[in-house]
Design a protein around this motif. Structure first.
Motif, PDB file in Angstrom:
ATOM      1  N   ARG A   1      45.163  44.414  41.011  1.00  0.00           N
ATOM      2  CA  ARG A   1      43.810  45.137  41.252  1.00  0.00           C
ATOM      3  C   ARG A   1      42.707  44.126  41.674  1.00  0.00           C
ATOM      4  N   CYS A   2      41.938  44.775  42.340  1.00  0.00           N
ATOM      5  CA  CYS A   2      40.786  43.781  42.888  1.00  0.00           C
ATOM      6  C   CYS A   2      39.475  44.186  42.086  1.00  0.00           C
ATOM      7  N   GLU A   3      38.640  43.296  41.435  1.00  0.00           N
ATOM      8  CA  GLU A   3      37.555  43.690  40.544  1.00  0.00           C
ATOM      9  C   GLU A   3      36.287  43.203  41.318  1.00  0.00           C
ATOM     10  N   SER A   4      35.156  43.661  41.229  1.00  0.00           N
ATOM     11  CA  SER A   4      33.987  43.341  41.698  1.00  0.00           C
ATOM     12  C   SER A   4      33.195  42.501  40.658  1.00  0.00           C
ATOM     13  N   LYS A   5      32.801  41.451  40.591  1.00  0.00           N
ATOM     14  CA  LYS A   5      31.757  40.533  39.651  1.00  0.00           C
ATOM     15  C   LYS A   5      30.527  40.261  40.360  1.00  0.00           C
ATOM     16  N   ARG A   6      29.630  39.819  39.493  1.00  0.00           N
ATOM     17  CA  ARG A   6      28.434  39.437  39.895  1.00  0.00           C
ATOM     18  C   ARG A   6      28.522  37.974  40.843  1.00  0.00           C
ATOM     19  N   GLU A   7      29.623  37.182  40.417  1.00  0.00           N
ATOM     20  CA  GLU A   7      29.804  36.150  41.246  1.00  0.00           C
ATOM     21  C   GLU A   7      30.735  36.402  42.553  1.00  0.00           C
ATOM     22  N   GLY A   8      31.328  37.519  42.631  1.00  0.00           N
ATOM     23  CA  GLY A   8      32.131  37.800  43.978  1.00  0.00           C
ATOM     24  C   GLY A   8      33.129  38.583  43.196  1.00  0.00           C
ATOM     25  N   LYS A   9      34.156  38.926  44.102  1.00  0.00           N
ATOM     26  CA  LYS A   9      35.434  39.713  44.003  1.00  0.00           C
ATOM     27  C   LYS A   9      36.615  38.930  43.361  1.00  0.00           C
ATOM     28  N   LEU A  10      37.314  39.091  42.161  1.00  0.00           N
ATOM     29  CA  LEU A  10      38.304  38.580  41.733  1.00  0.00           C
ATOM     30  C   LEU A  10      39.688  39.490  41.814  1.00  0.00           C
ATOM     31  N   LEU A  11      40.637  38.809  42.065  1.00  0.00           N
ATOM     32  CA  LEU A  11      42.154  39.497  42.182  1.00  0.00           C
ATOM     33  C   LEU A  11      42.693  39.257  40.857  1.00  0.00           C
ATOM     34  N   SER A  12      43.051  40.398  40.106  1.00  0.00           N
ATOM     35  CA  SER A  12      43.597  40.249  38.783  1.00  0.00           C
ATOM     36  C   SER A  12      45.163  40.839  38.718  1.00  0.00           C
ATOM     37  N   VAL A  13      46.064  39.886  38.576  1.00  0.00           N
ATOM     38  CA  VAL A  13      47.507  40.286  38.629  1.00  0.00           C
ATOM     39  C   VAL A  13      47.913  40.299  37.026  1.00  0.00           C
ATOM     40  N   SER A  14      48.421  41.439  36.558  1.00  0.00           N
ATOM     41  CA  SER A  14      48.933  41.355  35.004  1.00  0.00           C
ATOM     42  C   SER A  14      50.513  41.537  34.921  1.00  0.00           C
ATOM     43  N   VAL A  15      50.924  40.720  34.103  1.00  0.00           N
ATOM     44  CA  VAL A  15      52.397  41.161  33.708  1.00  0.00           C
ATOM     45  C   VAL A  15      52.441  41.685  32.357  1.00  0.00           C
ATOM     46  N   VAL A  16      52.971  42.629  32.043  1.00  0.00           N
ATOM     47  CA  VAL A  16      53.050  43.377  30.906  1.00  0.00           C
ATOM     48  C   VAL A  16      54.540  43.652  30.397  1.00  0.00           C
ATOM     49  N   ASP A  17      54.797  43.109  29.427  1.00  0.00           N
ATOM     50  CA  ASP A  17      56.396  43.495  28.711  1.00  0.00           C
ATOM     51  C   ASP A  17      56.142  43.915  27.546  1.00  0.00           C
ATOM     52  N   ASP A  18      57.334  44.639  26.783  1.00  0.00           N
ATOM     53  CA  ASP A  18      57.007  45.533  25.665  1.00  0.00           C
ATOM     54  C   ASP A  18      58.161  44.674  24.779  1.00  0.00           C
ATOM     55  N   GLY A  19      58.392  43.453  24.913  1.00  0.00           N
ATOM     56  CA  GLY A  19      59.360  42.532  23.941  1.00  0.00           C
ATOM     57  C   GLY A  19      58.925  42.206  22.696  1.00  0.00           C
ATOM     58  N   VAL A  20      59.419  41.124  22.259  1.00  0.00           N
ATOM     59  CA  VAL A  20      59.019  40.676  20.708  1.00  0.00           C
ATOM     60  C   VAL A  20      57.667  40.276  20.663  1.00  0.00           C
ATOM     61  N   GLY A  21      56.882  40.120  21.367  1.00  0.00           N
ATOM     62  CA  GLY A  21      55.607  39.517  21.248  1.00  0.00           C
ATOM     63  C   GLY A  21      55.318  38.201  21.240  1.00  0.00           C
ATOM     64  N   LEU A  22      54.280  37.860  21.132  1.00  0.00           N
ATOM     65  CA  LEU A  22      53.853  36.181  20.963  1.00  0.00           C
ATOM     66  C   LEU A  22      54.753  35.726  20.044  1.00  0.00           C
ATOM     67  N   THR A  23      55.237  34.547  20.227  1.00  0.00           N
ATOM     68  CA  THR A  23      56.277  33.716  19.141  1.00  0.00           C
ATOM     69  C   THR A  23      55.770  32.254  19.304  1.00  0.00           C
ATOM     70  N   GLU A  24      56.140  31.561  18.397  1.00  0.00           N
ATOM     71  CA  GLU A  24      55.725  30.082  18.573  1.00  0.00           C
ATOM     72  C   GLU A  24      56.434  29.345  19.805  1.00  0.00           C
TER      73      GLU A  24
END
Length: 443
Positions: free
Chosen positions: A372-395
């Motif tokens: 998605r593209c978001e408008s900020k005060r400094e300009g536009k930001l292109l945000s790309v997200s990768v979401v998984d429903d796995g085991v979560g954060l590990t060491e």
């Protein structure tokens, strides 16, 4: 008395300087006319005021009532003064010609001119050129070089691009130099320089205008050249930094390419032993993936659409190996696919989600890639997200060339304008968000 300097016996003969006779005659006549014209102005004023001086006061008894002016005496006096001025101007002019011979120079038209013009081409726009001219011409060094007792009397008008400098005010009465910067908009402009005589037009010209014009012209050329050289040095330094940056980016990106290929080939090797049909299907997907990815693997810039296509091919390869344990969704608007995006970063995030999220889980999982593209005060930001429903954060999550490589490449490419956040997902799994500035969106 000091003994005259003798040339070595093997020294080449010094060429004798000879003035053009026509120029010499013209110069002597011009000098006499100029000098006498100025003298006649003062004589005319004196003659006009002389009757007033003769008639001052009242006549005493026994004296003449009025003192009359003898025109023959006045005319003779004027002729005598003009002849004396002509002889004096001739001597001054011939003395100047002799000095030119001693200096090894011949008389030229500009040396005897009262007004000299020069033109300078500047490699900057008119506004920058005017500021540089003002900075160069208003200093003490130029006034001292021109023979002034201090900084020159200075006037400048930035709206007309005009600079005037001379010995005293009012500038128009004395010999002064006028500099005009052209107002033609563009990457370059030109400077017109005029050395004007003022009241010195009536004096015998001895090259003062030419010397002043040459000195001011040399000062401007030197100052403009120094500024241009400084800009060129800064430009070369930026080019070297860019080349070094590109080399570092290529080295970092080269770490990602074999990382992905080795994992894929290991999976292919495993499938060849266990499921040859799935191995053939994976090999077909791998060949298609490499055909699309290899031409752009060494580029510094890519597009979001191309990276999303590569991610889709990669996840399709992984689904062959993991079967029903892997489900994925790639969501991107068509208008965002043309936006620039750094290559090989999104693949690393998706690979981390597969390796550290779903492969360690004992249940099926879902990977969602969205942008998605978001408008900020400094300009536009292109945000790309990768979401998984796995085991979560590990060491073990994020070790190796993955997240550290992405963070360093983002810093090299965008400085502090880009960001990478890795945080726990909603309930379970991991959410990684990569945000980069959109080119041309800053104010």
């Amino acid at each position: 008395m000091s003994s005259p300097a003798f040339l070595p016996f093997n020294a080449p003969p010094v060429p004798e300087v000879r003035h053009d006779r026509r120029l010499v005659r013209r110069y002597l006549l011009q000098s006499a006319l100029r000098f006498n014209a100025g003298s006649l102005l003062f004589l005319s004023l004196a003659i006009a005021l002389l009757p007033l001086w003769l008639n001052v006061g009242t006549a005493a008894p026994g004296e003449f009532e009025a003192r009359k002016l003898n025109p023959y005496m006045v005319g003779g006096g004027v002729l005598a003064v003009m002849a004396w001025f002509a002889l004096m101007s001739n001597g001054i002019a011939r003395g100047f010609l002799a000095r030119l011979v001693d200096e090894g120079k011949a008389l030229c038209a500009e040396a005897m001119a009262s007004s000299v013009t020069r033109r300078i081409d500047a490699p900057f726009n008119p506004y920058t050129t005017f500021d540089l001219c003002t900075e160069s011409l208003s200093g003490l060094a130029l006034g001292t070089a021109l023979g002034y007792s201090g900084p020159p009397a200075f006037f400048h008008d930035p709206f007309k691009g005009r600079i005037v400098l001379g010995r005293w005010r009012p500038l128009a009465l004395g010999r002064h130099v006028e500099v005009r910067v052209s107002s033609d908009l563009g990457p370059s402009c030109h400077i017109e320089l005029h050395c004007r005589p003022g009241l010195a037009w009536f004096a015998i010209q001895q090259g003062e205008s030419l010397k002043a014009a040459e000195m001011v012209c040399a000062q401007l050329r030197q100052h403009l050249a120094r500024h241009a050289n400084a800009l060129d040095a800064a430009r070369r330094e930026r080019e070297l930094e860019r080349t070094s940056l590109q080399a570092r980016l290529s080295a970092l990106q080269a770490q990602v390419e074999p990382h992905f290929l080795f994992n894929t080939l290991a999976n292919l090797k495993y499938l060849i032993r266990t499921n040859q049909q799935a191995a053939q299907e994976m090999l077909d997907h791998l060949v298609g993936y490499l055909q699309n990815a290899l031409p752009d693997m060494r580029s510094v810039s890519s597009t979001l659409g191309r990276e999303m296509d590569l991610v889709s091919d990669y996840l399709a390869l992984m689904r062959i190996r993991m079967g029903a344990r892997l489900r994925f969704a790639v969501e991107v608007e068509e208008g965002l696919r043309r936006l620039p995006f750094p290559p090989a970063m999104l693949i690393s995030l998706v690979e981390n989600a597969v390796k550290h999220g779903l492969e360690r889980a004992s249940r099926p999982g879902l990977i969602t890639v969205s942008a998605r593209c978001e408008s900020k005060r400094e300009g536009k930001l292109l945000s790309v997200s990768v979401v998984d429903d796995g085991v979560g954060l590990t060491e073990q999550a994020g070790q190796g060339t993955g997240l550290a490589n992405i963070a360093e490449r983002l810093l090299l490419l965008y400085g502090r304008e880009a960001s990478l956040f890795v945080e726990p997902g909603d309930g379970q799994g991991v959410r990684a968000v990569l945000a980069v500035p959109v080119a041309g969106s800053h104010a």
